[in-house]
Design a protein around this motif. Structure first.
Motif, PDB file in Angstrom:
ATOM      1  N   THR A 142      15.056  81.416  22.393  1.00 33.81           N
ATOM      2  CA  THR A 142      16.050  82.234  22.218  1.00 33.81           C
ATOM      3  C   THR A 142      15.495  83.664  21.162  1.00 33.81           C
ATOM      4  OG1 THR A 142      16.677  81.053  20.208  1.00 33.81           O
ATOM      5  CG2 THR A 142      18.185  80.961  22.260  1.00 33.81           C
ATOM      6  N   SER A 143      15.066  83.226  19.825  1.00 27.04           N
ATOM      7  CA  SER A 143      14.503  84.171  19.207  1.00 27.04           C
ATOM      8  C   SER A 143      13.545  83.178  18.344  1.00 27.04           C
ATOM      9  CB  SER A 143      15.572  84.772  18.304  1.00 27.04           C
ATOM     10  OG  SER A 143      14.913  85.039  16.978  1.00 27.04           O
ATOM     11  N   THR A 144      12.185  83.681  18.192  1.00 27.58           N
ATOM     12  CA  THR A 144      11.306  82.919  17.380  1.00 27.58           C
ATOM     13  C   THR A 144      11.889  82.888  15.563  1.00 27.58           C
ATOM     14  OG1 THR A 144       9.987  84.714  16.889  1.00 27.58           O
ATOM     15  CG2 THR A 144       9.172  83.369  18.410  1.00 27.58           C
ATOM     16  N   ASN A 145      12.363  84.154  15.386  1.00 25.54           N
ATOM     17  CA  ASN A 145      12.994  84.090  13.860  1.00 25.54           C
ATOM     18  C   ASN A 145      14.194  83.127  13.689  1.00 25.54           C
ATOM     19  OD1 ASN A 145      11.484  86.313  13.035  1.00 25.54           O
ATOM     20  ND2 ASN A 145      13.158  86.832  11.717  1.00 25.54           N
ATOM     21  N   THR A 146      15.213  82.797  14.697  1.00 23.99           N
ATOM     22  CA  THR A 146      15.948  81.986  14.711  1.00 23.99           C
ATOM     23  C   THR A 146      15.638  80.545  14.395  1.00 23.99           C
ATOM     24  OG1 THR A 146      17.539  83.394  15.953  1.00 23.99           O
ATOM     25  CG2 THR A 146      18.225  81.315  15.843  1.00 23.99           C
ATOM     26  N   TYR A 165       8.439  85.280  25.690  1.00 22.03           N
ATOM     27  CA  TYR A 165       9.841  86.004  25.983  1.00 22.03           C
ATOM     28  C   TYR A 165      10.906  85.229  25.184  1.00 22.03           C
ATOM     29  CZ  TYR A 165      13.595  87.539  28.666  1.00 22.03           C
ATOM     30  OH  TYR A 165      14.734  88.313  29.173  1.00 22.03           O
ATOM     31  N   GLN A 166      11.905  86.176  24.664  1.00 21.96           N
ATOM     32  CA  GLN A 166      12.964  85.883  23.901  1.00 21.96           C
ATOM     33  C   GLN A 166      14.261  86.231  24.652  1.00 21.96           C
ATOM     34  OE1 GLN A 166      11.768  86.205  19.574  1.00 21.96           O
ATOM     35  NE2 GLN A 166      11.955  88.089  20.424  1.00 21.96           N
ATOM     36  N   SER A 167      15.195  85.423  24.780  1.00 21.89           N
ATOM     37  CA  SER A 167      16.302  85.720  25.531  1.00 21.89           C
ATOM     38  C   SER A 167      17.451  86.256  24.564  1.00 21.89           C
ATOM     39  CB  SER A 167      16.989  84.567  26.167  1.00 21.89           C
ATOM     40  OG  SER A 167      17.304  83.608  25.037  1.00 21.89           O
ATOM     41  N   GLY A 220      16.207  88.145  21.340  1.00 16.21           N
ATOM     42  CA  GLY A 220      15.095  88.739  20.368  1.00 16.21           C
ATOM     43  C   GLY A 220      16.143  89.604  19.661  1.00 16.21           C
ATOM     44  N   ARG A 221      16.020  89.316  18.205  1.00 16.38           N
ATOM     45  CA  ARG A 221      16.635  90.171  17.168  1.00 16.38           C
ATOM     46  C   ARG A 221      15.568  91.184  16.531  1.00 16.38           C
ATOM     47  NH1 ARG A 221      18.483  87.364  13.149  1.00 16.38           N
ATOM     48  NH2 ARG A 221      17.077  85.686  13.187  1.00 16.38           N
ATOM     49  N   GLY A 222      16.449  92.427  16.269  1.00 16.12           N
ATOM     50  CA  GLY A 222      15.623  93.305  15.331  1.00 16.12           C
ATOM     51  C   GLY A 222      16.633  93.530  14.251  1.00 16.12           C
ATOM     52  N   ARG A 223      16.280  94.417  13.422  1.00 14.76           N
ATOM     53  CA  ARG A 223      17.033  94.784  12.015  1.00 14.76           C
ATOM     54  C   ARG A 223      18.354  95.239  12.602  1.00 14.76           C
ATOM     55  NH1 ARG A 223      15.183  99.355   9.957  1.00 14.76           N
ATOM     56  NH2 ARG A 223      16.611  99.072   8.310  1.00 14.76           N
ATOM     57  N   ARG A 224      19.217  95.252  11.483  1.00 13.49           N
ATOM     58  CA  ARG A 224      20.844  95.586  11.550  1.00 13.49           C
ATOM     59  C   ARG A 224      21.343  95.204  12.856  1.00 13.49           C
ATOM     60  NH1 ARG A 224      21.091  99.296   7.687  1.00 13.49           N
ATOM     61  NH2 ARG A 224      22.991 100.882   8.899  1.00 13.49           N
ATOM     62  N   PRO A 235      19.206  94.279  19.157  1.00 13.67           N
ATOM     63  CA  PRO A 235      18.464  93.126  20.338  1.00 13.67           C
ATOM     64  C   PRO A 235      16.840  93.847  20.069  1.00 13.67           C
ATOM     65  CG  PRO A 235      19.726  94.829  21.487  1.00 13.67           C
ATOM     66  CD  PRO A 235      20.061  95.264  20.019  1.00 13.67           C
ATOM     67  N   TRP A 236      16.057  92.848  20.287  1.00 16.54           N
ATOM     68  CA  TRP A 236      14.684  93.394  20.532  1.00 16.54           C
ATOM     69  C   TRP A 236      13.978  92.857  21.800  1.00 16.54           C
ATOM     70  CZ3 TRP A 236       9.465  92.547  20.786  1.00 16.54           C
ATOM     71  CH2 TRP A 236       8.653  93.639  20.492  1.00 16.54           C
ATOM     72  N   VAL A 237      13.668  93.606  22.696  1.00 20.01           N
ATOM     73  CA  VAL A 237      13.304  93.074  23.806  1.00 20.01           C
ATOM     74  C   VAL A 237      11.750  93.385  24.133  1.00 20.01           C
ATOM     75  CG1 VAL A 237      13.609  93.467  26.476  1.00 20.01           C
ATOM     76  CG2 VAL A 237      15.419  94.070  24.786  1.00 20.01           C
ATOM     77  N   ALA A 286       7.035 107.735  18.175  1.00 18.24           N
ATOM     78  CA  ALA A 286       7.457 106.607  18.717  1.00 18.24           C
ATOM     79  C   ALA A 286       7.362 105.215  18.061  1.00 18.24           C
ATOM     80  CB  ALA A 286       6.810 106.642  20.235  1.00 18.24           C
ATOM     81  N   LYS A 287       8.018 104.399  18.253  1.00 11.17           N
ATOM     82  CA  LYS A 287       7.932 103.012  17.559  1.00 11.17           C
ATOM     83  C   LYS A 287       6.976 102.129  18.286  1.00 11.17           C
ATOM     84  CE  LYS A 287      11.057  99.335  16.063  1.00 11.17           C
ATOM     85  NZ  LYS A 287      12.214  99.007  15.473  1.00 11.17           N
ATOM     86  N   LEU A 288       6.296 101.610  17.646  1.00 14.22           N
ATOM     87  CA  LEU A 288       5.139 100.663  18.208  1.00 14.22           C
ATOM     88  C   LEU A 288       5.415  99.191  17.864  1.00 14.22           C
ATOM     89  CD1 LEU A 288       2.181 100.002  19.359  1.00 14.22           C
ATOM     90  CD2 LEU A 288       1.422  99.761  16.946  1.00 14.22           C
ATOM     91  N   ALA A 289       6.126  98.962  16.740  1.00 15.03           N
ATOM     92  CA  ALA A 289       6.447  97.380  16.332  1.00 15.03           C
ATOM     93  C   ALA A 289       7.324  97.632  15.390  1.00 15.03           C
ATOM     94  CB  ALA A 289       5.105  96.995  15.805  1.00 15.03           C
ATOM     95  N   GLY A 290       7.899  96.339  15.170  1.00 17.06           N
ATOM     96  CA  GLY A 290       9.141  96.192  14.110  1.00 17.06           C
ATOM     97  C   GLY A 290       8.995  94.893  13.480  1.00 17.06           C
ATOM     98  N   ILE A 291       9.485  94.793  12.284  1.00 13.54           N
ATOM     99  CA  ILE A 291       9.488  93.435  11.496  1.00 13.54           C
ATOM    100  C   ILE A 291      10.806  93.030  11.051  1.00 13.54           C
ATOM    101  CG2 ILE A 291       8.295  92.443   9.372  1.00 13.54           C
ATOM    102  CD1 ILE A 291       6.487  94.942   9.385  1.00 13.54           C
TER     103      ILE A 291
HETATM  104  C1  BTN Z   1      13.173  95.733  14.273  1.00 15.22           C
HETATM  105  O1  BTN Z   1      12.319  96.592  15.094  1.00 15.22           O
HETATM  106  O2  BTN Z   1      14.139  95.899  14.112  1.00 15.22           O
HETATM  107  C2  BTN Z   1      12.511  94.342  14.149  1.00 15.22           C
HETATM  108  C3  BTN Z   1      12.112  93.598  15.567  1.00 15.22           C
HETATM  109  C4  BTN Z   1      11.679  92.325  15.156  1.00 15.22           C
HETATM  110  C5  BTN Z   1      11.188  91.606  16.396  1.00 15.22           C
HETATM  111  C6  BTN Z   1      10.451  90.280  16.287  1.00 15.22           C
HETATM  112  S1  BTN Z   1       9.866  89.555  17.910  1.00 15.22           S
HETATM  113  C7  BTN Z   1       9.661  88.036  16.902  1.00 15.22           C
HETATM  114  C8  BTN Z   1      10.660  87.833  15.910  1.00 15.22           C
HETATM  115  N1  BTN Z   1      11.914  87.172  16.594  1.00 15.22           N
HETATM  116  C9  BTN Z   1      12.897  87.826  16.638  1.00 15.22           C
HETATM  117  O3  BTN Z   1      14.181  87.746  17.159  1.00 15.22           O
HETATM  118  N2  BTN Z   1      12.669  89.072  16.193  1.00 15.22           N
HETATM  119  C10 BTN Z   1      11.460  89.246  15.508  1.00 15.22           C
END
Ligand code: BTN
Length: 306
Positions: free
Chosen positions: A85-89, A104-106, A108-112, A115-117, A174-179
């Motif tokens: 689902t999400s590695t963070n979760t 693959y994350q079904s 995936g979560r980003g900030r705020r 979704p993160w795909v 352009a955005k390369l990556a997110g944390i």
């Molecule tokens: C963002 O750009 O807002 C943060 C993106 C973070 C994505 C990563 S992918 C691995 C980990 N698991 C998640 O669900 N989110 C982070």
């Protein structure tokens, strides 16, 4: 479709060599129709596969981590689950020190809450969980500091990336990556999870406005780079409470995309306009406005056109 069904297809294609439908079918022990179905599934996840009457071939290289190789560099557990689902979760729920990677994350979560795909093999996605022997309140600036460390690491790999506060990595426009840094804890102990997602290749048929690593590097992403990145993250987490805030603020300014630029911060409807002037010891963004300095701890920042 289960990962045990689609992953062998991706693994076979990863060599980059064209594979005919019948060759593919006999190595997987399935019919040509089943091969076609599986290839279509990985295409639907965003992987570009060329299908001609000669066979199937990947259009771009994919990154499939070799977990044994990566694990050998760390004492903590390192796992690869092909689909989650999400590695963070999962790391947050497990509350154990580990690094969990996925293809693959079904969900995936980003900030705020965004979704993160990422498509399998086209994105580096992992989360690192770590216990810290200090209270939650000690780590307000950690998330930005991790962004700085990742930015520095990618710069050493020749990637011209900058940090867009609080912790997005951008190349040009352009955005390369997110944390996604998440913490749970009390006054004495904190469990921190750092989730990192980076586009290695543009997902086929999905959003193409993102930056990707392979457009800026002569060689594809490799396990040693994953090891370097995870090491940089762990080092930042461990040293955080003993590092000097002046140092952190200074290192931030060196990589910041926003420094001394006119910005607009949107924090859920409230807008702040001004000039970005570094961060404070808590990782808050300082904005010089007409009404003095404002301290921003959350929000979306855009650079205003000159
Ligand atoms: C963002 O750009 O807002 C943060 C993106 C973070 C994505 C990563 S992918 C691995 C980990 N698991 C998640 O669900 N989110 C982070």
């Amino acid at each position: 479709m289960r990962p045990s069904t689609w992953l062998p297809v991706l693994e076979q294609l990863a060599s980059g060599i064209m594979i005919s439908g019948s060759e593919f079918g006999s190595s997987l022990g399935v019919s040509r129709a089943a091969v076609w179905q599986r290839v279509n599934y990985i295409k639907s996840l965003g992987v570009a596969v060329e299908a001609t009457n000669l066979g199937y071939q990947l259009k771009y290289p994919v990154y499939l981590p070799n977990i044994k190789h990566i694990q050998a560099s760390f004492t903590m557990e390192v796992n690869l689950l092909p689909e989650v689902t999400s590695t963070n979760t999962l790391v947050l729920e497990s509350r154990t020190e580990r690094c969990l990677m996925t293809l693959y994350q079904s969900q995936g979560r980003g900030r705020r809450g965004r979704p993160w795909v990422g498509a399998p093999g086209y994105a580096l996605m992992f989360s690192v969980g770590s216990w810290l022997e200090s209270g939650l309140q000690e780590f307000s600036g950690l998330s930005v500091d991790i962004g700085v460390a990742i930015c520095n690491f990618l710069n050493t790999q020749g990637i011209p990336v900058c940090l867009k506060w609080p912790n997005d990595l951008w190349i040009g426009e352009a955005k390369l990556a997110g944390i996604l840094t998440e913490m749970q804890g009390d006054q004495d102990r904190t469990f921190v999870v750092v989730g990192f997602g980076m586009n290695l290749e543009k997902p086929h048929g999905i959003d193409s406005s993102v930056a990707c690593f392979h457009d800026h590097s002569e060689s594809p992403w490799c396990d040693n780079q994953t090891i370097g990145l995870v090491t940089a993250i762990l080092g930042t987490i461990t040293k955080y409470t003993t590092s000097s805030s002046e140092d952190r603020m200074c290192r931030y300014r060196e990589v910041s995309l926003l420094e001394r630029r006119e910005v607009a911060v949107d924090d859920g409807g409230k807008k702040i306009l001004g000039i970005a002037k570094g961060i404070d010891e808590f990782g808050r963004l300082l904005i010089l406005t007409d009404r003095g300095v404002k301290y921003v701890s959350a929000g979306d920042v855009s650079v205003r056109p000159v």
